[in-house]
Scaffold this motif. Structure first.
Motif, PDB file in Angstrom:
ATOM      1  N   ALA A 180       0.822  -1.208   0.000  1.00 17.35           N
ATOM      2  CA  ALA A 180       0.000   0.000   0.000  1.00 17.35           C
ATOM      3  C   ALA A 180       0.861   1.265   0.000  1.00 17.35           C
ATOM      4  N   HIS A 181       2.071   1.143   0.504  1.00 21.34           N
ATOM      5  CA  HIS A 181       2.987   2.283   0.545  1.00 21.34           C
ATOM      6  C   HIS A 181       4.414   1.763   0.460  1.00 21.34           C
ATOM      7  N   GLU A 182       5.347   2.664   0.331  1.00 14.67           N
ATOM      8  CA  GLU A 182       6.746   2.274   0.229  1.00 14.67           C
ATOM      9  C   GLU A 182       7.192   1.624   1.538  1.00 14.67           C
ATOM     10  N   SER A 183       7.860   0.498   1.425  1.00  7.87           N
ATOM     11  CA  SER A 183       8.258  -0.223   2.629  1.00  7.87           C
ATOM     12  C   SER A 183       9.483   0.431   3.280  1.00  7.87           C
ATOM     13  N   ILE A 184       9.543   0.325   4.594  1.00  6.79           N
ATOM     14  CA  ILE A 184      10.663   0.853   5.357  1.00  6.79           C
ATOM     15  C   ILE A 184      11.745  -0.220   5.471  1.00  6.79           C
ATOM     16  N   ILE A 185      11.317  -1.477   5.559  1.00  4.96           N
ATOM     17  CA  ILE A 185      12.225  -2.602   5.739  1.00  4.96           C
ATOM     18  C   ILE A 185      11.818  -3.705   4.772  1.00  4.96           C
ATOM     19  N   GLU A 186      12.795  -4.464   4.284  1.00  6.95           N
ATOM     20  CA  GLU A 186      12.495  -5.542   3.364  1.00  6.95           C
ATOM     21  C   GLU A 186      11.787  -6.677   4.106  1.00  6.95           C
ATOM     22  N   LEU A 187      10.956  -7.434   3.396  1.00  2.35           N
ATOM     23  CA  LEU A 187      10.188  -8.534   3.977  1.00  2.35           C
ATOM     24  C   LEU A 187      11.113  -9.570   4.615  1.00  2.35           C
ATOM     25  N   GLU A 188      12.197  -9.905   3.948  1.00  4.12           N
ATOM     26  CA  GLU A 188      13.128 -10.908   4.471  1.00  4.12           C
ATOM     27  C   GLU A 188      13.715 -10.469   5.809  1.00  4.12           C
ATOM     28  N   LYS A 189      14.136  -9.211   5.913  1.00 12.02           N
ATOM     29  CA  LYS A 189      14.704  -8.685   7.154  1.00 12.02           C
ATOM     30  C   LYS A 189      13.643  -8.656   8.262  1.00 12.02           C
TER      31      LYS A 189
END
Length: 79
Positions: free
Chosen positions: A34-43
């Motif tokens: 929905a918006h720009e992520s702050i942290i990657e999914l893997e992390k």
């Protein structure tokens, strides 16, 4: 991660139109990316796993129990 949950709260019907927490009375919606992520999914998943590993709470046969650990630097006295 860029995800957001909608419908965590809702407003009741008049005259009780106060905002209330949604405990399943109404539907919730998950919007992914929905918006720009702050942290990657893997992390994010690595951090969640580390938090579970360090937690003092464990689920055994569907019941929540505390682990038998003590957080003290004092050593037990041995006779």
């Amino acid at each position: 991660m860029g995800n957001v949950i909608l419908g965590k709260t809702y407003t009741g019907v008049f005259p009780n139109n106060k905002q209330q927490i949604n405990h399943g009375e109404q539907e919730k919606y998950l919007l992914e990316d929905a918006h720009e992520s702050i942290i990657e999914l893997e992390k994010f998943q690595q951090v969640q796993e580390e938090m579970r590993r360090r937690s003092n709470v464990e689920v055994v046969e569907g019941k929540i129990k505390r682990k038998e650990t003590r957080y003290s630097i004092k050593k037990e006295k041995k006779n």
